[in-house]
Design a protein around this motif. Structure first.
Motif, short mmCIF file in Angstrom:
data_model
loop_
_atom_site.label_atom_id
_atom_site.label_comp_id
_atom_site.label_asym_id
_atom_site.label_seq_id
_atom_site.Cartn_x
_atom_site.Cartn_y
_atom_site.Cartn_z
N GLU A 34 60.18 61.83 4.24
CA GLU A 34 61.33 62.17 3.40
C GLU A 34 61.91 63.50 3.82
OE1 GLU A 34 60.59 59.92 -0.83
OE2 GLU A 34 60.26 62.07 -0.69
N CYS A 35 63.19 63.66 3.53
CA CYS A 35 63.87 64.91 3.83
C CYS A 35 64.75 65.28 2.64
CB CYS A 35 64.72 64.74 5.09
SG CYS A 35 65.13 66.30 5.89
N ILE A 36 64.71 66.52 2.23
CA ILE A 36 65.55 67.01 1.14
C ILE A 36 66.94 67.31 1.67
CG2 ILE A 36 65.81 68.89 -0.54
CD1 ILE A 36 62.72 69.08 -0.57
N VAL A 37 67.95 66.99 0.88
CA VAL A 37 69.34 67.10 1.34
C VAL A 37 70.14 68.01 0.42
CG1 VAL A 37 71.44 65.82 1.91
CG2 VAL A 37 69.19 64.74 2.27
N LYS A 38 70.96 68.88 1.03
CA LYS A 38 71.87 69.73 0.25
C LYS A 38 73.27 69.60 0.82
CE LYS A 38 71.29 73.98 2.98
NZ LYS A 38 70.97 75.43 2.92
N ASP A 39 74.27 70.04 0.05
CA ASP A 39 75.63 70.02 0.57
C ASP A 39 75.96 71.35 1.24
OD1 ASP A 39 76.24 71.86 -1.43
OD2 ASP A 39 77.29 70.42 -2.70
N ARG A 40 77.18 71.48 1.71
CA ARG A 40 77.58 72.68 2.45
C ARG A 40 77.49 73.95 1.60
NH1 ARG A 40 83.23 72.32 5.50
NH2 ARG A 40 82.07 70.59 6.43
N GLU A 41 77.68 73.79 0.28
CA GLU A 41 77.61 74.94 -0.63
C GLU A 41 76.19 75.23 -1.11
OE1 GLU A 41 80.06 72.49 -1.10
OE2 GLU A 41 81.34 73.79 0.13
N GLY A 42 75.24 74.43 -0.68
CA GLY A 42 73.84 74.68 -1.03
C GLY A 42 73.35 73.95 -2.26
N HIS A 43 74.15 73.03 -2.80
CA HIS A 43 73.72 72.27 -3.97
C HIS A 43 72.78 71.13 -3.56
CE1 HIS A 43 77.49 74.15 -5.42
NE2 HIS A 43 76.78 74.29 -6.54
N PHE A 44 71.79 70.88 -4.38
CA PHE A 44 70.84 69.80 -4.13
C PHE A 44 71.54 68.46 -4.30
CE2 PHE A 44 67.43 67.07 -6.18
CZ PHE A 44 66.82 66.73 -4.98
N ARG A 45 71.47 67.63 -3.27
CA ARG A 45 72.12 66.32 -3.32
C ARG A 45 71.12 65.18 -3.46
NH1 ARG A 45 76.02 67.68 -5.60
NH2 ARG A 45 77.90 68.41 -4.57
N GLY A 46 69.87 65.42 -3.10
CA GLY A 46 68.86 64.39 -3.24
C GLY A 46 67.92 64.36 -2.06
N VAL A 47 67.36 63.19 -1.79
CA VAL A 47 66.45 63.02 -0.67
C VAL A 47 66.86 61.78 0.11
CG1 VAL A 47 64.50 64.10 -1.88
CG2 VAL A 47 64.82 61.62 -2.01
N VAL A 48 66.41 61.72 1.35
CA VAL A 48 66.64 60.54 2.18
C VAL A 48 65.28 60.11 2.72
CG1 VAL A 48 67.13 61.90 4.25
CG2 VAL A 48 67.98 59.57 4.07
N ASN A 49 65.04 58.79 2.71
CA ASN A 49 63.77 58.24 3.16
C ASN A 49 63.87 57.70 4.58
OD1 ASN A 49 62.16 58.42 0.64
ND2 ASN A 49 63.80 57.12 -0.14
N LYS A 50 62.80 57.85 5.32
CA LYS A 50 62.77 57.40 6.70
C LYS A 50 63.08 55.91 6.82
CE LYS A 50 59.81 57.40 10.81
NZ LYS A 50 58.48 57.81 11.34
N GLU A 51 62.50 55.10 5.93
CA GLU A 51 62.69 53.65 6.01
C GLU A 51 64.15 53.23 5.84
OE1 GLU A 51 61.58 52.37 1.44
OE2 GLU A 51 60.00 52.38 2.95
N ASP A 52 64.93 54.07 5.14
CA ASP A 52 66.35 53.75 4.94
C ASP A 52 67.19 54.07 6.17
OD1 ASP A 52 65.87 52.88 2.35
OD2 ASP A 52 66.15 54.89 1.52
N LEU A 53 66.60 54.78 7.13
CA LEU A 53 67.36 55.22 8.31
C LEU A 53 67.07 54.39 9.56
CD1 LEU A 53 66.90 59.10 7.97
CD2 LEU A 53 68.75 57.68 7.06
N LEU A 54 66.03 53.59 9.50
CA LEU A 54 65.55 52.93 10.71
C LEU A 54 66.55 51.98 11.35
CD1 LEU A 54 61.82 52.29 9.74
CD2 LEU A 54 62.80 54.16 11.07
N ASP A 55 67.42 51.39 10.55
CA ASP A 55 68.39 50.41 11.09
C ASP A 55 69.75 51.04 11.40
OD1 ASP A 55 66.51 48.37 10.91
OD2 ASP A 55 67.10 47.87 8.85
N LEU A 56 69.85 52.35 11.26
CA LEU A 56 71.13 53.01 11.47
C LEU A 56 71.24 53.56 12.89
CD1 LEU A 56 71.53 55.04 8.16
CD2 LEU A 56 72.46 52.79 8.70
#
Length: 201
Positions: A34-56
């Motif tokens: 997993e990786c934590i995600v923020k926007d350009r202004e530094g606000h917490f946007r959520g997380v992204v999971n490895k399994e959701d990226l494998l087909d991209l």
């Protein structure tokens, strides 16, 4: 103890504009899925999971794969609240945010262990001992009063149920002589169940 004392900046994080390649690279660096995600202004946007990226495609954005979880804490939360969330969700990192949802960092299992070491006063020299007391109001006061009257400072106290209407109390003090403590509690009719000198570090 508040979460903000234990926040680390060493955790897997990308901006929401990051590519799949960048995100997977960050996950490999931290050996996590997993990786934590923020926007350009530094606000917490959520997380992204490895399994959701494998087909991209590796050069595509992770933006549409970011989800806002319920496992994050505010920097003013108590560390015990964060620990309960950590145990419930079993994630490697808990994002830490401020009142405006700006990402302040994260806490990990290592940070919880550091907090535990401080709470138990394991990092300072002293003597840790345990006694069994009746599990009712006022019993611990006898111990605290005896230590205070003997000018012995308490560094940490933990209590747990031991059954049969008893509670085990584990106390660390800044005394240096085990014999003095044993005699003190013998005079009160309280048996010390275990006693050990700790050097600290």
């Amino acid at each position: 103890m508040k979460v903000k004392k234990w926040v680390t900046q060493d955790f897997p994080m990308v901006e929401e504009s990051a590519t799949v390649r960048e995100c997977l690279h960050r996950m490999r660096q931290y050996q996590t899925n997993e990786c934590i995600v923020k926007d350009r202004e530094g606000h917490f946007r959520g997380v992204v999971n490895k399994e959701d990226l494998l087909d991209l495609d590796l050069d595509s954005s992770v933006f549409n794969k970011v989800s806002l979880p319920d496992f994050f804490v505010h920097e003013e939360d108590n560390i015990t609240h964060a620990l309960l969330l950590f145990l419930e969700h079993q994630e490697p990192y808990l994002p830490v945010v401020d009142e405006e949802m700006r990402l302040k960092g994260a806490v990990s299992l290592h940070d919880f262990l550091e907090a535990l070491i401080e709470a138990l006063a394991m990092d300072v020299p002293g003597i840790r001992f345990s006694v069994l007391l009746e599990d009712k109001p006022g019993e611990l006061r006898k111990v605290v009063d005896a230590l205070a009257l003997s000018n012995i400072n308490i560094l940490s106290v933990i209590t747990t149920r031991s059954g049969d209407g008893k509670r085990e109390v584990l106390i660390k003090v800044d005394a240096v002589d085990e014999g003095t403590l044993i005699k003190l509690f013998e005079s009160l009719g309280i048996k010390i169940e275990s006693i050990e000198k700790e050097e600290g570090f």
